[in-house]
Write a protein that holds these residues in place. Structure first.
Motif, PDB file in Angstrom:
ATOM      1  N   TRP A  85       0.839  -1.212   0.000  1.00 52.58           N
ATOM      2  CA  TRP A  85       0.000   0.000   0.000  1.00 52.58           C
ATOM      3  C   TRP A  85       0.869   1.255   0.000  1.00 52.58           C
ATOM      4  CZ3 TRP A  85      -0.819   4.201   3.216  1.00 52.58           C
ATOM      5  CH2 TRP A  85      -1.963   4.961   2.973  1.00 52.58           C
ATOM      6  N   MET A 111       2.406   1.757  -3.451  1.00 52.71           N
ATOM      7  CA  MET A 111       1.410   2.208  -4.422  1.00 52.71           C
ATOM      8  C   MET A 111       1.026   3.665  -4.180  1.00 52.71           C
ATOM      9  SD  MET A 111      -1.062  -1.103  -5.109  1.00 52.71           S
ATOM     10  CE  MET A 111      -1.070  -1.808  -3.445  1.00 52.71           C
ATOM     11  N   GLN A 112       0.944   4.056  -2.913  1.00 50.16           N
ATOM     12  CA  GLN A 112       0.661   5.462  -2.617  1.00 50.16           C
ATOM     13  C   GLN A 112       1.767   6.362  -3.149  1.00 50.16           C
ATOM     14  OE1 GLN A 112      -2.196   6.920  -0.790  1.00 50.16           O
ATOM     15  NE2 GLN A 112      -2.864   4.966  -1.672  1.00 50.16           N
ATOM     16  N   GLY A 133       0.385   4.294  -8.547  1.00 49.74           N
ATOM     17  CA  GLY A 133      -0.087   3.155  -9.310  1.00 49.74           C
ATOM     18  C   GLY A 133      -1.003   2.257  -8.491  1.00 49.74           C
ATOM     19  N   ASP A 134      -1.419   1.147  -9.104  1.00 52.31           N
ATOM     20  CA  ASP A 134      -2.314   0.219  -8.415  1.00 52.31           C
ATOM     21  C   ASP A 134      -1.683  -1.145  -8.209  1.00 52.31           C
ATOM     22  OD1 ASP A 134      -2.321  -0.705 -10.994  1.00 52.31           O
ATOM     23  OD2 ASP A 134      -4.487  -0.547 -11.280  1.00 52.31           O
ATOM     24  N   GLN A 135      -0.344  -1.236  -8.384  1.00 53.80           N
ATOM     25  CA  GLN A 135       0.351  -2.475  -8.093  1.00 53.80           C
ATOM     26  C   GLN A 135       1.799  -2.179  -7.720  1.00 53.80           C
ATOM     27  OE1 GLN A 135       0.517  -5.128 -11.484  1.00 53.80           O
ATOM     28  NE2 GLN A 135       0.579  -3.422 -12.925  1.00 53.80           N
ATOM     29  N   TRP A 178      -1.362  -5.740  -5.239  1.00 52.78           N
ATOM     30  CA  TRP A 178      -2.192  -4.819  -6.006  1.00 52.78           C
ATOM     31  C   TRP A 178      -3.378  -4.356  -5.158  1.00 52.78           C
ATOM     32  CZ3 TRP A 178      -1.519  -9.954  -7.154  1.00 52.78           C
ATOM     33  CH2 TRP A 178      -2.634 -10.801  -7.091  1.00 52.78           C
ATOM     34  N   ALA A 179      -3.927  -3.206  -5.546  1.00 51.22           N
ATOM     35  CA  ALA A 179      -5.010  -2.598  -4.778  1.00 51.22           C
ATOM     36  C   ALA A 179      -6.258  -3.457  -4.852  1.00 51.22           C
ATOM     37  CB  ALA A 179      -5.298  -1.194  -5.309  1.00 51.22           C
ATOM     38  N   PRO A 218      -9.862   0.982  -1.329  1.00 46.46           N
ATOM     39  CA  PRO A 218      -9.171   2.193  -0.865  1.00 46.46           C
ATOM     40  C   PRO A 218      -8.086   1.925   0.174  1.00 46.46           C
ATOM     41  CG  PRO A 218     -11.533   2.547  -0.978  1.00 46.46           C
ATOM     42  CD  PRO A 218     -11.315   1.087  -1.193  1.00 46.46           C
ATOM     43  N   VAL A 229      -5.487  -4.462   0.210  1.00 44.53           N
ATOM     44  CA  VAL A 229      -4.438  -4.917  -0.698  1.00 44.53           C
ATOM     45  C   VAL A 229      -4.497  -6.436  -0.816  1.00 44.53           C
ATOM     46  CG1 VAL A 229      -1.932  -5.084  -1.036  1.00 44.53           C
ATOM     47  CG2 VAL A 229      -2.928  -2.970  -0.138  1.00 44.53           C
ATOM     48  N   SER A 248      -5.896 -11.360   0.754  1.00 48.56           N
ATOM     49  CA  SER A 248      -6.500 -10.040   0.630  1.00 48.56           C
ATOM     50  C   SER A 248      -7.026  -9.566   1.981  1.00 48.56           C
ATOM     51  CB  SER A 248      -7.670 -10.071  -0.367  1.00 48.56           C
ATOM     52  OG  SER A 248      -7.247 -10.540  -1.630  1.00 48.56           O
TER      53      SER A 248
END
Length: 287
Positions: A83, A86-87, A91-93, A106-107, A110, A113, A268
Motif C-alpha cells: 500500500w 502504491m501510494q 499506481g495500483d500495483q 495490487w489494490a 481504498p 491490498v 486479501s
C-alpha cells in the motif's frame, strides 16, 4: 540523522516501517527490541520493517521480529508495504522483494491490498523439519500419550515455517501455554509459528496464532495462508476461505495446482496507518 517511520497495522498485527532506500539501516537485535518495545521508550510493534533499494522490485523488505531476529516473510507487512509503495507511485500495483522471494501486490480497495504470496512449501525440508514426515499431519502431540490434547498438526511454509493444530474451539485453544513450547521444539530447527485452527465451514476458518519471536498476535498473514492450505490438504476446507483472526478477516485463495506444482496463494485484507514519526539518531536509541 533522524530517520522517518510509519506505524501501520494489518488487522492489528502492527509494524514500524522505515524508509532506508537512500541510506543504510542496520539495527542491532537490541535496537530492534527497543523500537518494538511497548513500554516507556519504545514505539511498539510486532515487526520492524525496513525498505531498502533493489533491482528486483520497487523495494526490498527486511523484517525483524520483536525479539530482534531477522526473518524472511510477513504477509500482513507485505500488504502494508504494498500500500505504501502504491501510494508513493500513484499506481495500483507494486513488486516487493524479500528473502523468501518476490511478491506482487495490487489494490483491492481504498485501504485494502491483495498479495500473491507464491506457492506454499509442502515438503518436510521446505518447512524445515528435523526429519522426514508427511506434512499433512506430522507425528507431534501435546498431552498424555494415550489421550493427547492436541496431535497430528499440519505443516506449511509460506516463506516462514508454520505448524497448524486443528481444534474444536479456537477461543479455548491453549495459545499462550502451548505456543512457546512448540515454537522451540526440536522438530523445527529454525523455530516455528504455532497456529490453532477451528474449521467452521469449508469456506470459513477461525484461527489464532503464536508467532515465532513475537508471541500471540492479533493476526498473522502467512499464518492465515498456512491455515487454509493445511485445512484443504486434510479435506476440511475449500481452496477459497475467509480466515477469521483476532484482529479481523483475511480472504485466502489457493489457486489450482499447475503442472504438478502447488498453486500460488493470494491473500486479501485491509491495512491501516496509525501515525508517523522519527527514529532518534545513533546515540538516541542507538539506530
Amino acid at each position: 540523522m533522524s530517520r522517518p517511520f510509519v506505524k501501520m497495522n494489518g488487522l492489528g498485527n502492527d509494524f514500524v516501517v522505515v524508509e532506508a532506500r537512500s541510506s543504510p539501516f542496520e539495527p542491532t537485535p537490541e535496537e530492534v527490541r527497543t523500537i518494538a518495545g511497548r513500554g516507556e521508550g519504545g514505539i511498539g510493534c510486532d515487526q520492524l520493517i525496513a525498505l531498502t533499494a533493489t533491482s528486483e522490485g520497487d523495494a526490498f523488505m527486511r523484517i525483524w521480529n520483536a525479539d530482534g531476529g531477522e526473518v524472511s516473510a510477513c504477509g500482513n507487512a507485505a500488504r502494508c508495504v504494498g500500500w505504501l509503495l502504491m501510494q508513493a507511485s500513484g499506481g495500483d500495483q507494486a513488486t516487493i522483494a524479500t528473502r523468501a522471494g518476490r511478491l506482487r501486490a495490487w489494490a483491492a480497495g481504498p485501504r485494502a491490498v491483495t498479495v500473491d504470496m507464491g506457492a506454499p512449501g509442502l515438503g518436510w525440508r521446505d518447512i524445515p523439519l528435523e526429519e522426514d514426515m508427511d506434512t499433512r499431519g506430522i507425528e507431534l502431540q501435546v498431552g498424555p500419550v494415550d489421550a493427547p490434547h492436541l496431535h497430528t498438526p499440519g505443516c506449511v511454509s509460506m516463506g516462514n515455517p508454520h505448524v497448524v493444530f486443528f481444534v474444536a474451539d479456537a477461543a479455548k485453544a491453549p495459545v499462550r501455554e502451548v505456543g512457546p513450547m512448540i515454537e522451540h521444539h526440536f522438530l523445527f530447527p529454525e523455530g516455528v509459528n504455532v497456529g490453532f485452527a477451528e474449521v467452521q465451514a469449508p469456506d470459513r476458518i477461525r484461527y489464532r496464532v503464536w508467532e515465532r519471536g513475537v508471541g500471540e498476535t492479533k493476526a498473522c498473514g502467512t499464518g492465515a495462508c498456512a491455515a487454509m492450505v493445511a485445512a484443504h490438504r486434510r479435506g476440511l476446507a475449500d481452496r477459497k476461505a475467509t480466515v477469521v483472526l483476532d484482529g479481523g478477516e483475511l480472504r485466502i485463495d489457493w489457486r489450482e495446482d499447475e503442472g504438478g506444482a502447488p498453486g500460488h496463494v493470494l491473500m486479501s485484507g485491509p491495512v491501516a496507518v496509525e501515525f508517523t514519526g522519527m527514529l532518534p539518531p545513533p546515540g538516541g536509541r542507538g539506530v
